[in-house]
Design a protein around this motif. Sequence first.
Motif, short mmCIF file in Angstrom:
data_model
loop_
_atom_site.label_atom_id
_atom_site.label_comp_id
_atom_site.label_asym_id
_atom_site.label_seq_id
_atom_site.Cartn_x
_atom_site.Cartn_y
_atom_site.Cartn_z
N MET A 16 8.23 -14.07 -3.25
CA MET A 16 8.20 -12.98 -1.85
C MET A 16 7.25 -13.70 -0.82
O MET A 16 6.08 -14.18 -1.42
CB MET A 16 7.82 -11.73 -2.61
CG MET A 16 8.13 -10.62 -1.49
SD MET A 16 7.77 -8.97 -2.38
CE MET A 16 5.88 -8.71 -2.07
N SER A 17 7.37 -13.37 0.29
CA SER A 17 6.58 -14.15 1.17
C SER A 17 5.18 -13.28 1.37
O SER A 17 5.20 -11.97 1.17
CB SER A 17 7.25 -14.09 2.76
OG SER A 17 8.25 -15.34 2.62
N TYR A 18 4.04 -13.61 1.75
CA TYR A 18 2.92 -13.10 1.86
C TYR A 18 2.29 -13.49 3.15
O TYR A 18 2.24 -14.29 3.60
CB TYR A 18 1.93 -13.55 0.72
CG TYR A 18 0.76 -12.72 0.88
CD1 TYR A 18 0.42 -11.74 0.20
CD2 TYR A 18 -0.50 -13.44 1.46
CE1 TYR A 18 -0.72 -10.79 0.30
CE2 TYR A 18 -1.76 -12.76 1.40
CZ TYR A 18 -1.82 -11.46 0.96
OH TYR A 18 -2.90 -10.81 0.98
N TYR A 19 2.06 -12.08 3.77
CA TYR A 19 1.49 -11.95 5.14
C TYR A 19 0.08 -11.52 5.37
O TYR A 19 -0.10 -11.24 6.47
CB TYR A 19 2.46 -11.18 6.06
CG TYR A 19 3.99 -11.86 5.99
CD1 TYR A 19 4.18 -12.88 6.61
CD2 TYR A 19 4.97 -10.94 5.26
CE1 TYR A 19 5.43 -13.53 6.64
CE2 TYR A 19 6.36 -11.69 5.18
CZ TYR A 19 6.37 -12.81 5.83
OH TYR A 19 7.80 -13.29 5.82
N GLY A 20 -0.69 -11.42 4.32
CA GLY A 20 -2.21 -11.21 4.57
C GLY A 20 -2.30 -9.64 4.20
O GLY A 20 -1.51 -9.13 4.02
N VAL A 21 -3.47 -9.11 4.12
CA VAL A 21 -3.70 -7.82 3.60
C VAL A 21 -3.16 -6.70 4.51
O VAL A 21 -3.02 -5.64 4.32
CB VAL A 21 -5.39 -7.67 3.18
CG1 VAL A 21 -5.92 -8.77 2.36
CG2 VAL A 21 -6.09 -7.85 4.56
N ILE A 22 -3.42 -7.07 5.86
CA ILE A 22 -2.84 -5.84 6.81
C ILE A 22 -1.41 -5.52 6.43
O ILE A 22 -0.88 -4.43 6.35
CB ILE A 22 -2.96 -6.31 8.41
CG1 ILE A 22 -4.60 -6.32 8.62
CG2 ILE A 22 -2.45 -5.27 9.17
CD1 ILE A 22 -5.02 -6.57 10.12
N GLU A 23 -0.46 -6.28 6.16
CA GLU A 23 0.80 -6.24 6.05
C GLU A 23 1.20 -5.92 4.67
O GLU A 23 1.66 -4.91 4.46
CB GLU A 23 1.75 -7.45 6.35
CG GLU A 23 1.91 -8.28 7.63
CD GLU A 23 2.10 -7.04 8.69
OE1 GLU A 23 2.65 -5.74 8.42
OE2 GLU A 23 1.98 -7.43 10.11
N ARG A 24 0.21 -6.32 3.62
CA ARG A 24 0.47 -5.67 2.26
C ARG A 24 0.06 -4.22 2.37
O ARG A 24 0.83 -3.48 1.48
CB ARG A 24 -0.34 -6.66 1.43
CG ARG A 24 -0.16 -6.17 -0.10
CD ARG A 24 -0.33 -7.26 -1.05
NE ARG A 24 -0.17 -6.83 -2.48
CZ ARG A 24 -0.62 -7.37 -3.44
NH1 ARG A 24 -1.48 -8.61 -3.34
NH2 ARG A 24 -0.33 -7.10 -4.73
N TYR A 25 -1.09 -3.88 2.90
CA TYR A 25 -1.38 -2.66 2.65
C TYR A 25 -1.50 -2.06 3.92
O TYR A 25 -2.25 -0.95 4.20
CB TYR A 25 -2.66 -2.80 1.99
CG TYR A 25 -2.90 -3.11 0.52
CD1 TYR A 25 -2.25 -2.46 -0.44
CD2 TYR A 25 -3.34 -4.50 0.25
CE1 TYR A 25 -2.01 -3.14 -1.77
CE2 TYR A 25 -3.53 -5.05 -1.01
CZ TYR A 25 -2.86 -4.30 -1.98
OH TYR A 25 -2.41 -4.95 -3.26
N ARG A 26 -0.51 -2.02 4.73
CA ARG A 26 -0.40 -1.53 6.18
C ARG A 26 -0.81 0.07 6.14
O ARG A 26 -1.43 0.54 6.86
CB ARG A 26 0.93 -2.02 6.72
CG ARG A 26 1.08 -1.49 8.17
CD ARG A 26 2.37 -2.03 8.99
NE ARG A 26 2.16 -3.21 9.48
CZ ARG A 26 1.51 -3.20 10.68
NH1 ARG A 26 1.43 -2.24 11.45
NH2 ARG A 26 1.48 -4.50 11.47
N LYS A 27 0.03 0.65 5.15
CA LYS A 27 0.12 2.24 5.24
C LYS A 27 -1.37 2.90 4.81
O LYS A 27 -1.50 3.98 4.83
CB LYS A 27 1.40 2.79 4.38
CG LYS A 27 0.98 2.49 2.90
CD LYS A 27 1.95 3.18 2.20
CE LYS A 27 2.03 2.89 0.54
NZ LYS A 27 3.10 3.33 -0.42
#
Length: 351
Positions: A1-12
Amino acid sequence: MSYYGVIERYRKYLPVNDKTPVITLLEGNTPLLRAYSLEKKLSHKGEIYLKYEGLNPTGSFKDRGMTVAISKAVEEGKRAVICASTGNTSASASAYATRAGILCIVIIPSNAIALGKLAQSMIHGAKVIALKGNFDEALNIVLEATEKYPLQLVNSLNPYRLQGQKTAAFEICDTLSRAPDRQFIPVGNAGNITAYWIGYKEYFEKDVVKNKPRLCGYQASGSAPIVLKRKIDKPETIATAIRIGNPASWDKAVAAAKESDGYIDMVTDDEILEAYKFLAMNEGIFCEPASAASVAGLLKAHREKKIKDNELIVCILTGHGLKDPNLAVKQVSKPPEMECDIKEIMRYLGF
Ligand code: F0G
């Protein structure tokens, strides 16, 4: 799975919206390593893990908070950010501000930050001021400057920093499918222990996990205002990252320790160095001295019989050992200089 950093991973869970430009260096997603040698040394029956935050893009946990703080600064149209630092905040701010194309000003205590950290801010093109004063004095100047001039503060008094940093607690829970029983963590300006507590509480309240850890924070004994319950005018310790005499998040850290049924204690420089060398020489993990305060804390708590032998324990290793190479080479003897003579070399090696 691609990883886009903490903002995308935990956006909500983060204070961002569709219009927030995401300034990221793909921070976070750091390894949670099983500490087999430590478990053995302590004859501990539970599992002990090390959260190796030194593997963030600029080599410390600060990147988790900086991605949010800089993204929000850009969203709000800010053109310049400023921080006081013992080195890691400034390294991180310099990198993220550069990536965002905005100015970064850093005020660091002169001759009191590790070489690697100074190099980072300089090479990223930040405006670096080496202050004839300590971290606490640098922070006072920065706070006054942000009141009077159009500069965005990116020290951990900026709430976006702590919001980003809480993602480390989420990662630990996501990896273990629960929260640890107990977490050991170094304490300097006291933002990180505060951020972890925000994260653990949030996951607990949202029913992602069913437990919360005891937070056990450790200051260096020459820089232990929270433990000694008084400001320290001239803080001292080889762990320059946590050489702080008047932590900005003092009250919040005390509350985090109390609410979690943990505590804040201190370890000596010798205890820090012992843990630092143990990790390097037995676990294969090179962290910076301040980071080793967490493991020094675990060793101390174990000696004091504070720990049950089946507890699930996590120690936070906040920064990479390469930040402070000078201190590392002082701990061991210099390699011998030898001639280009294989026989002599092999004889020396005992073959
Ligand atoms: N470990 C490292 C490697 C740090 O750089 C710091 C803080 C801490 C632990 C303590 O975290 O301040 O949130 O309690 N460094 C700050 C800086 C002060 O300027 O880089 P804290």
